[in-house]
Design an enzyme around this catalytic site. Structure first.
Site, PDB file in Angstrom:
ATOM      1  N   TYR A 130       0.819  -1.209   0.000  1.00 14.35           N
ATOM      2  CA  TYR A 130       0.000   0.000   0.000  1.00 14.35           C
ATOM      3  C   TYR A 130       0.856   1.263   0.000  1.00 14.35           C
ATOM      4  O   TYR A 130       0.743   2.112  -0.896  1.00 14.35           O
ATOM      5  CB  TYR A 130      -0.948  -0.030   1.207  1.00 14.35           C
ATOM      6  CG  TYR A 130      -1.574   1.299   1.548  1.00 14.35           C
ATOM      7  CD1 TYR A 130      -2.326   2.005   0.609  1.00 14.35           C
ATOM      8  CD2 TYR A 130      -1.430   1.861   2.826  1.00 14.35           C
ATOM      9  CE1 TYR A 130      -2.904   3.223   0.921  1.00 14.35           C
ATOM     10  CE2 TYR A 130      -2.009   3.079   3.146  1.00 14.35           C
ATOM     11  CZ  TYR A 130      -2.744   3.755   2.194  1.00 14.35           C
ATOM     12  OH  TYR A 130      -3.310   4.961   2.508  1.00 14.35           O
ATOM     13  N   LYS A 132       1.592   3.985  -3.071  1.00 13.32           N
ATOM     14  CA  LYS A 132       1.184   5.381  -2.857  1.00 13.32           C
ATOM     15  C   LYS A 132       2.382   6.317  -3.047  1.00 13.32           C
ATOM     16  O   LYS A 132       2.239   7.412  -3.599  1.00 13.32           O
ATOM     17  CB  LYS A 132       0.594   5.565  -1.460  1.00 13.32           C
ATOM     18  CG  LYS A 132      -0.781   4.939  -1.257  1.00 13.32           C
ATOM     19  CD  LYS A 132      -1.853   5.552  -2.145  1.00 13.32           C
ATOM     20  CE  LYS A 132      -2.282   6.926  -1.692  1.00 13.32           C
ATOM     21  NZ  LYS A 132      -3.377   7.472  -2.547  1.00 13.32           N
TER      22      LYS A 132
END
Length: 503
Positions: A240, A244
């Site tokens: 994640y 990002k």
């Protein structure tokens, strides 16, 4: 350069604006949509990009997953029978997805939007820490690319606001600055990230999986492991935050003269003030601990209680986003602005505060596992471990070794202890999963500098004087210093977890 700001300036800024919002079905997206419609009913149009097959499906998703939620209660009361008409006038659902070029929109709709859109808020993301690498890459990286390309075609665009996360910092210690990532930058010394190579690696892995005709479960496992391995190779703890960070890099590289603001919230918690204190959706990092303790499914946890727990209420994040939009609109050619919407420097709270509040709350308000007439679940003190090695050693002696003995005994007695073994094995896996999942956050030793955010708060505070309290600075407050953490957790957040997240 931040100009003159106050609550009235921010409210006026959104009048007559057409805003494209991605990620509106998520927690933060709903809070943003509701806030804009409540404080500025004269906003021209909110275009919500919705993952759906057609316009009718998109409309239905908005109705059930956005405007139909409890957070819109005050807005419904305000408009009464005119609520549905107001929503139809102000919200335009768009069936599409950030993973596609041109957001998956039809050519005619694209041309209309390129002429219409004033502001873009990109909140679309997959926030699963251990998501499949291809899925996370498509949404968090390619999604940012497609949004940026779309934004460049918008003839009257005032600004693009991108929602990231403070934890793109990985597991850095000390003060983490509000500075941009450069393309190819990593957190592991001596490494360089080639994003094209990452894309090719994903494509090659997909081809191999297809050629091998492996099961869907095996494909998912391999892709998850690939993402985790690539993230850790470059210094990030999970897929994640890795993807990002890549999304941020690309925005900085492709933006050109586009006015771009990146907001990096820390752990987002339930609404503090408005419109509905305690409201939340989706289990956040600390909520797994709260739920596990409430149900007594967790008796131990991996956390250093002396470390700072960086959390920020969802309404404060949205307030900060809206103020940043008004502050940086039409800043052609300026350096992109980055804001940490965090609390660890401004008003820190330790994990010990949360642990004490959780124990005290469920001591006074125990859950009832089988309904109102069932026996209350009496909480006992949880045991905490400050390091992962000590935690693993304890779990090996306390659970893994007895489990192995029980497994052998079960085989010898022809499955007599199968149910008990399965139950204990499931509990062991759950505890280990939670610990491994949240270790980068519960053992995080960094603090997020918020100098840029403080300048934004100062601009609001200096102009929102007593003579302007008719609307009030509170309308757009995002200063964590005003929070009494003990009171917030005990009276707002934990009751919210019980009401909205506990089954």
């Amino acid at each position: 350069m931040i100009g003159e700001l106050d609550s009235d300036v921010v409210v006026r800024y959104f009048r007559g604006k057409s805003i494209l919002i991605t990620g509106s079905t998520g927690f933060l997206g709903k809070v943003l949509v509701e806030k804009i419609l409540r404080v500025q009913p004269d906003v021209k149009k909110l275009f919500l990009l919705i993952r759906a097959t057609d316009a009718e499906s998109a409309k239905q998703r908005v109705k059930t997953e956005v405007t139909g939620r409890e957070i819109f209660k005050i807005l419904k009361e305000k408009h009464g029978n005119g609520f549905e008409g107001f929503i139809q006038e102000k919200i335009c659902p768009l069936p599409g997805d950030v993973i596609y070029e041109n957001l998956g929109l039809a050519p005619a709709k694209l041309r209309e939007l390129w002429k219409e859109i004033d502001i873009i808020v990109n909140g679309a993301a997959t926030t699963n820490f251990y998501e499949r690498y291809d899925v996370a890459f498509d949404t968090n990286f390619m999604g940012a690319k497609h949004i940026c390309e779309f934004a460049k075609r918008c003839s009257k665009l005032k600004m693009l606001l991108h929602v990231s996360t403070a934890y793109v910092a990985g597991e850095q210690e000390g003060i983490v600055l509000e500075k941009p990532f450069h393309l190819g930058e990593t957190l592991t010394e001596g490494t360089q990230l080639d994003i094209e190579s990452e894309l090719n690696l994903i494509k090659e892995t997909r081809r191999e999986l297809k050629a091998n005709r492996s099961s869907e479960k095996a494909d998912r496992r391999i892709m998850k492991e690939l993402g985790l391995n690539r993230a850790r190779a470059f210094g990030w703890p999970n897929t994640y935050v890795f993807t990002k960070a890549m999304g941020e890099m690309l925005l900085g590289h492709l933006r050109g003269d586009l006015p771009v603001v990146i907001v990096r919230p820390s752990i987002i918690t339930s609404i503090l003030n408005e419109p509905l204190p305690g409201w939340m959706e989706g289990i956040r990092t600390i909520d797994s601990f709260i739920i596990g303790y409430a149900k007594q499914a967790l008796s131990i946890f991996l956390v250093d209680l002396d470390l700072i727990m960086d959390v920020i209420p969802g309404d404060m994040v949205v307030n900060g986003m809206m103020v940043a939009m008004a502050a940086h609109s039409e800043e052609q050619g300026q350096q992109q602005s980055i804001y940490h919407l965090t609390s660890s420097v401004r008003h820190p709270a330790s994990y010990a505060v949360l642990a004490e509040c959780v124990h005290r709350y469920f001591l006074h308000n125990p859950l009832r596992s089988g309904g109102k007439n069932s026996e209350p679940v009496r909480p006992s003190r949880m045991r905490f471990f400050r390091t992962l090695p000590r935690f693993r050693a304890y779990m090996a002696v306390k659970f893994r070794l007895p489990l192995e003995i029980l497994r052998l005994l079960n085989i010898a007695l022809c499955g007599a202890f199968s149910r008990r073994y399965d139950e204990l094995s499931r509990k062991y896996r759950y505890v280990m999963h939670i610990a491994e999942l949240y270790a980068p956050y519960s053992l995080f030793r960094g603090c997020f500098d918020d100098s840029n955010t403080e300048r934004l708060r100062a601009a609001m505070a200096s102009n929102d004087g007593q003579d302007k309290r008719s609307r009030g600075y509170e309308d757009f407050g995002f200063d964590p210093k005003c929070i009494d953490w003990d009171d917030y957790f005990y009276r707002v957040h934990i009751p919210g977890v019980v009401k909205y997240l506990c089954d």
